[in-house]
Design an enzyme around this catalytic site. Sequence first.
Site, PDB file in Angstrom:
ATOM      1  N   ASP A 215       0.767  -1.074  -0.033  1.00 43.83           N
ATOM      2  CA  ASP A 215      -0.136   0.052  -0.110  1.00 43.83           C
ATOM      3  C   ASP A 215       0.829   1.189  -0.052  1.00 43.83           C
ATOM      4  O   ASP A 215       1.821   1.331   0.775  1.00 43.83           O
ATOM      5  CB  ASP A 215      -0.412   0.272   1.102  1.00 43.83           C
ATOM      6  CG  ASP A 215      -1.581   1.109   0.946  1.00 43.83           C
ATOM      7  OD1 ASP A 215      -2.748   1.007   0.859  1.00 43.83           O
ATOM      8  OD2 ASP A 215      -1.847   1.962   2.138  1.00 43.83           O
ATOM      9  N   GLU A 266      14.975 -15.971   0.089  1.00 43.78           N
ATOM     10  CA  GLU A 266      15.401 -16.615   1.124  1.00 43.78           C
ATOM     11  C   GLU A 266      13.960 -17.728   0.625  1.00 43.78           C
ATOM     12  O   GLU A 266      14.451 -18.740   0.917  1.00 43.78           O
ATOM     13  CB  GLU A 266      15.185 -16.363   1.913  1.00 43.78           C
ATOM     14  CG  GLU A 266      16.026 -14.704   2.958  1.00 43.78           C
ATOM     15  CD  GLU A 266      16.082 -14.714   4.203  1.00 43.78           C
ATOM     16  OE1 GLU A 266      15.405 -14.658   4.956  1.00 43.78           O
ATOM     17  OE2 GLU A 266      16.609 -13.505   4.663  1.00 43.78           O
TER      18      GLU A 266
END
Length: 553
Positions: A215, A266
């Site tokens: 956002d 990751e």
Amino acid sequence: MHADVEEVSGADWWRQAAVYQIYPRSFSDSNGDGLGDVKGITAKVPYLKSLGIDAVWLSPFYPSALADGGYDVDDYRDVDPRLGSLADFDEMTVALHAAGIKLIVDIVPNHSSDRHEWFKEALAGSRGSAARNRYIFREGKGAEGELPPSDWESLFGGPAWERITEPDGTAGQWYMHLFAKEQPDFNWDNPEVREDFLRTLRFWADRGVDGFRIDVAHALAKDLTEPLLAKAELAAENETVDGTHPFWDRDEVQEIYAEWRALFNEYTPPRTAVAEAWVHADRRGRYASPEGLGQAFNFDLLQAAFDAGQFREIITRNLTESEITGAPSTWVFSNHDVVRHATRYGLPKGPGRNGPAQAWLMSGGNEPALDRELGLRRARAASLLMLALPGSAYLYQGEELGLHEVVEISDADRQDPTFFRNPGVDVGRDGCRVPLPWTTEGIAFGFGKATAHLPQPEWFSAYAVATQQDNPGSTLALYREALRLRGSLQTEEQLKWINHRNDAVLHFIRPNGWQSITNFGVQPVALPAGTVVVSSGPLMDRKLPADTTAWII
């Protein structure tokens, strides 16, 4: 330990995905309190699967006072108890994944709620304290600091600064809020803020979340070096192109997203992200960089009139940008912040994301006159065209039902802070957030067993899922068929325009032979050779009527 998700279509699933936005409080109410909830979403997974989407984007579901529809977050690592629990969230995630649907959640990093524990600590702390340094506090101007630090305005109206009362009861400092006063802006120069959001991202990724919608992604980095510029000296939100605006689209914001990308990578597969960044088109690619978020919303079609020339220019420009950056385009017509496109297209042409719709809303739906049938016909045509474009498509709950904007909301029932901050100027965004109609009858048209938190108009009955479910000519049937076909036809490969002697016709072909043709004009046009596999409206003896799209293979 990472909750890695078994892949349905590889690590790049998001590049050509059809993503369905759910506004949780208005989707489905499972416990009869008038508010949509997480269990309600879980119960509707079969519906979502039948629709043929690839992913769900979940608007904020966090604990919130709802000063801004949930975008005022009290706790970034929990579920609002009115919407459910973390266990309910996990159950929903499992159900979505079992149906082959990915999950994207909203992250709101520019500001917290004023009920967030950190902001409570800031109010209880002293000037210059570590607690206040997590936010943006400044001394006021004037002899007694009674004036705000600048004349900047909040996007919701009124000043962008709010004065606090110090712990000793005296009038104190001011804090910055680009949105509602209940949404204090974080200080992203503070390493503690950066580390805490990395923790939040990891918290949800470890729970199996596949991606994040960011956002106000263009507002995090700020330069508030004194003296602050006056409002008159500031460029508009999406007009600055040099990265030097004090709080919009600064170059330094990409340093934050580089850290986030390292975290996303990751995981196996890497978690995805898409930026909500209302920035100049020349700057959008920075957010979509593979070293950053990877994708950014393209709101250009959302702001365009139903016009062949505008559509072609926007599509061409964004696909060219996609080839340059390597990031897939995104396409969207409606979301929780704008007037639904079925309504926009039924009003006279006008610029901007809401255009003449704002005047229509302010008049109570009287002026200018809305042609509901025309608007829906054009919305169906535009959506079918959009679903044939390379890139990812973002759909907003209810557009598959052909819902119009709800204007029949009394002042007493409104919830959007823009309405309260701009009386007589803006009625807010509640009209696109009214709970969905699932059945033709009942106190809330099947949304739940209690009156919905925003009033549903009687005409919702004709648009209910139950009304359309078995109707092959319904908007719901159109979306299901289009998404089914898209799933087998969509590729990363670009399109080729086929020039038509009528400038009001847009015709393109994909390398696999998939053609889309749209008639933006007023007279029917002959269809090219081939098999019509879906059309947004009835055809006329191998002719494409006005305001209609057809796919041909």
